[in-house]
Design a protein around this motif. Structure first.
Motif, PDB file in Angstrom:
ATOM      1  N   LEU A  63      13.405 -25.177 -20.788  1.00 39.16           N
ATOM      2  CA  LEU A  63      13.279 -25.617 -22.089  1.00 39.16           C
ATOM      3  C   LEU A  63      14.349 -24.716 -22.764  1.00 39.16           C
ATOM      4  N   ILE A  64      14.384 -23.340 -22.554  1.00 41.23           N
ATOM      5  CA  ILE A  64      15.509 -22.533 -23.004  1.00 41.23           C
ATOM      6  C   ILE A  64      16.949 -22.983 -22.600  1.00 41.23           C
ATOM      7  N   ASN A  65      17.137 -23.416 -21.388  1.00 38.03           N
ATOM      8  CA  ASN A  65      18.384 -23.752 -21.101  1.00 38.03           C
ATOM      9  C   ASN A  65      18.935 -24.976 -21.337  1.00 38.03           C
ATOM     10  N   ASN A  66      18.035 -25.989 -21.811  1.00 38.67           N
ATOM     11  CA  ASN A  66      18.461 -27.373 -22.429  1.00 38.67           C
ATOM     12  C   ASN A  66      18.172 -27.404 -23.887  1.00 38.67           C
ATOM     13  N   ASN A  67      17.988 -26.232 -24.583  1.00 33.41           N
ATOM     14  CA  ASN A  67      17.547 -26.173 -25.900  1.00 33.41           C
ATOM     15  C   ASN A  67      18.281 -24.889 -26.893  1.00 33.41           C
ATOM     16  N   THR A  68      19.418 -24.213 -26.251  1.00 29.03           N
ATOM     17  CA  THR A  68      19.563 -23.115 -26.525  1.00 29.03           C
ATOM     18  C   THR A  68      19.827 -22.988 -28.165  1.00 29.03           C
ATOM     19  N   THR A  69      20.393 -23.886 -28.582  1.00 29.49           N
ATOM     20  CA  THR A  69      20.739 -24.017 -30.170  1.00 29.49           C
ATOM     21  C   THR A  69      19.526 -23.970 -31.117  1.00 29.49           C
ATOM     22  N   PHE A  70      18.349 -24.950 -30.554  1.00 28.59           N
ATOM     23  CA  PHE A  70      17.131 -25.151 -30.994  1.00 28.59           C
ATOM     24  C   PHE A  70      16.462 -23.846 -31.045  1.00 28.59           C
ATOM     25  N   ILE A  71      16.201 -22.982 -29.979  1.00 30.92           N
ATOM     26  CA  ILE A  71      15.576 -21.762 -29.856  1.00 30.92           C
ATOM     27  C   ILE A  71      16.405 -20.741 -30.716  1.00 30.92           C
ATOM     28  N   ASP A  72      17.773 -20.820 -30.780  1.00 27.39           N
ATOM     29  CA  ASP A  72      18.656 -20.052 -31.682  1.00 27.39           C
ATOM     30  C   ASP A  72      18.223 -20.071 -32.784  1.00 27.39           C
ATOM     31  N   TYR A  73      17.950 -21.408 -33.425  1.00 29.78           N
ATOM     32  CA  TYR A  73      17.550 -21.581 -34.873  1.00 29.78           C
ATOM     33  C   TYR A  73      16.370 -20.869 -35.270  1.00 29.78           C
ATOM     34  N   LEU A  74      15.410 -20.957 -34.481  1.00 23.98           N
ATOM     35  CA  LEU A  74      14.034 -20.268 -34.521  1.00 23.98           C
ATOM     36  C   LEU A  74      14.234 -18.457 -34.657  1.00 23.98           C
ATOM     37  N   LEU A  75      15.086 -18.250 -33.562  1.00 29.50           N
ATOM     38  CA  LEU A  75      15.204 -16.722 -33.559  1.00 29.50           C
ATOM     39  C   LEU A  75      15.896 -16.235 -34.856  1.00 29.50           C
ATOM     40  N   THR A  76      17.051 -16.829 -35.344  1.00 24.37           N
ATOM     41  CA  THR A  76      17.600 -16.661 -36.689  1.00 24.37           C
ATOM     42  C   THR A  76      16.771 -16.726 -37.882  1.00 24.37           C
ATOM     43  N   ASN A  77      15.866 -17.959 -38.096  1.00 23.23           N
ATOM     44  CA  ASN A  77      15.171 -18.102 -39.228  1.00 23.23           C
ATOM     45  C   ASN A  77      13.725 -17.457 -39.347  1.00 23.23           C
ATOM     46  N   PHE A  78      13.127 -17.388 -38.037  1.00 27.74           N
ATOM     47  CA  PHE A  78      11.818 -16.756 -38.151  1.00 27.74           C
ATOM     48  C   PHE A  78      11.432 -15.578 -37.400  1.00 27.74           C
ATOM     49  N   SER A  79      12.560 -14.803 -37.110  1.00 32.15           N
ATOM     50  CA  SER A  79      12.232 -13.362 -36.880  1.00 32.15           C
ATOM     51  C   SER A  79      12.782 -12.312 -37.931  1.00 32.15           C
ATOM     52  N   SER A  80      12.044 -11.222 -37.866  1.00 28.94           N
ATOM     53  CA  SER A  80      12.478  -9.943 -39.042  1.00 28.94           C
ATOM     54  C   SER A  80      13.751  -9.527 -38.839  1.00 28.94           C
ATOM     55  N   ASN A  81      14.560  -9.187 -39.811  1.00 33.54           N
ATOM     56  CA  ASN A  81      15.609  -8.519 -39.991  1.00 33.54           C
ATOM     57  C   ASN A  81      15.284  -7.119 -40.607  1.00 33.54           C
ATOM     58  N   ALA A  82      14.210  -6.799 -40.825  1.00 34.47           N
ATOM     59  CA  ALA A  82      13.764  -5.699 -41.763  1.00 34.47           C
ATOM     60  C   ALA A  82      14.174  -4.038 -41.008  1.00 34.47           C
ATOM     61  N   ASN A  83      14.298  -4.195 -39.789  1.00 35.35           N
ATOM     62  CA  ASN A  83      14.661  -3.043 -39.177  1.00 35.35           C
ATOM     63  C   ASN A  83      16.298  -2.952 -38.548  1.00 35.35           C
ATOM     64  N   PHE A  84      17.016  -4.000 -39.120  1.00 34.01           N
ATOM     65  CA  PHE A  84      18.359  -3.992 -38.596  1.00 34.01           C
ATOM     66  C   PHE A  84      19.155  -3.068 -39.119  1.00 34.01           C
ATOM     67  N   GLN A  85      18.908  -2.178 -39.989  1.00 34.05           N
ATOM     68  CA  GLN A  85      19.793  -1.014 -40.653  1.00 34.05           C
ATOM     69  C   GLN A  85      19.770   0.230 -39.685  1.00 34.05           C
ATOM     70  N   ASN A  86      18.427   0.323 -39.130  1.00 28.48           N
ATOM     71  CA  ASN A  86      18.035   1.333 -38.179  1.00 28.48           C
ATOM     72  C   ASN A  86      18.595   1.092 -37.000  1.00 28.48           C
ATOM     73  N   LEU A  87      18.717  -0.206 -36.568  1.00 28.87           N
ATOM     74  CA  LEU A  87      19.363  -0.681 -35.301  1.00 28.87           C
ATOM     75  C   LEU A  87      20.791  -0.370 -35.217  1.00 28.87           C
ATOM     76  N   LEU A  88      21.304  -0.568 -36.441  1.00 29.91           N
ATOM     77  CA  LEU A  88      22.847  -0.618 -36.418  1.00 29.91           C
ATOM     78  C   LEU A  88      23.260   1.048 -36.382  1.00 29.91           C
ATOM     79  N   SER A  89      22.199   1.962 -36.883  1.00 30.89           N
ATOM     80  CA  SER A  89      22.655   3.246 -36.720  1.00 30.89           C
ATOM     81  C   SER A  89      22.841   3.688 -35.104  1.00 30.89           C
TER      82      SER A  89
END
Length: 259
Positions: A63-89
């Motif tokens: 499923l992953i290997n045949n649908n990378t763009t599909f899964i990437d959309y879910l990761l981009t739009n339905f996962s949190s970016n709240a801790n990104f500034q801490n991660l960037l540090s």
């Protein structure tokens, strides 16, 4: 002398290649198919996360290997970016990965979406949803965006995963329909058979045939609404979505109602 013959039952257990329950728990295997890294563009740091193919066999690897763009959309739009500034540090890439995946495993929205995807498409624990072509088109047209007007008065358009009107027009988000529509459009953006780029350009040219307003903002708003209707009536878009569904239906968590 009589010979005693002991007749017994021989049970043969044939074990087919399979996967343990833990191997099918996708929330435990994000690191197998998600990469994350920090990059700097114009002296500004960004966190880049994306889906990659995995060589580790699991119940969901196909499923992953045949649908990378599909899964990437879910990761981009339905996962949190709240801790990104801490991660960037974080300066160490290993520490960055460890912290990112620790956060992701606690991300209730993303975990829920991915668990539901597996339950409907792989394990069949939950029945697939049923959607109509109208349902697909309602979402698909939202990715064809009129983003501005040039100084000369020409419309400027874009197809983008982030820059679209889904949030402004859909009260209830539909992750799988969104991911399917976007990945399908991207797959055929400049394909020989369907070319969504050509369809988009053709629709933009139609906009010039009607004076949509004097005020700039009102004109843009009317143009965007008109674009939705023009793309909804695109025969190529309809055929492309139907074709992509047939090609990927084994991995999709929904069934397309034909009438």
């Amino acid at each position: 002398m009589k010979k005693s013959i002991l007749t017994g039952l021989i049970w043969i257990i044939i074990t087919l290649p399979g996967f343990t329950q833990k191997e099918c728990l996708i929330t435990e295997h994000y690191e197998d198919f998600i990469t994350v890294e920090k990059t700097t563009i114009n002296e500004k740091n960004y966190l880049i996360k994306r889906i990659v193919e995995t060589d580790k066999k699991s119940c969901f690897s196909d499923l992953i290997n045949n649908n990378t763009t599909f899964i990437d959309y879910l990761l981009t739009n339905f996962s949190s970016n709240a801790n990104f500034q801490n991660l960037l540090s974080l300066t160490d890439s290993i520490a960055l990965r460890k912290a990112y995946f620790l956060d992701l495993k606690k991300d209730s929205v993303f975990n829920s979406v991915m668990t539901e995807l597996i339950a409907k498409s792989i394990s069949k624990e939950i029945p697939k949803d049923t959607v109509s072509m109208d349902n697909l088109l309602n979402i698909a047209v939202k990715y064809f965006s009129i983003v501005g007007l040039t100084e000369e008065g020409y419309y400027s358009g874009k197809v983008c995963v982030g820059l679209n009107d889904i949030k402004k027009t859909e009260k209830e988000r539909k992750p799988f329909i969104e991911a399917f529509c976007f990945s399908s459009i991207l797959e055929h953006y400049q394909s020989e058979e369907y070319s969504m780029y050509d369809e988009f350009v053709k629709a933009i040219k139609e906009l010039y045939k009607v004076n949509l307003g004097i005020d700039r903002e009102e004109k843009l708003l009317r143009a965007q609404g008109a674009m939705y209707l023009l793309m909804r009536n695109s025969e190529n878009l309809n055929k492309m979505l139907a074709s992509e569904y047939e090609s990927n239906k084994d991995y999709l968590p929904f069934i397309l109602k034909t009438n």
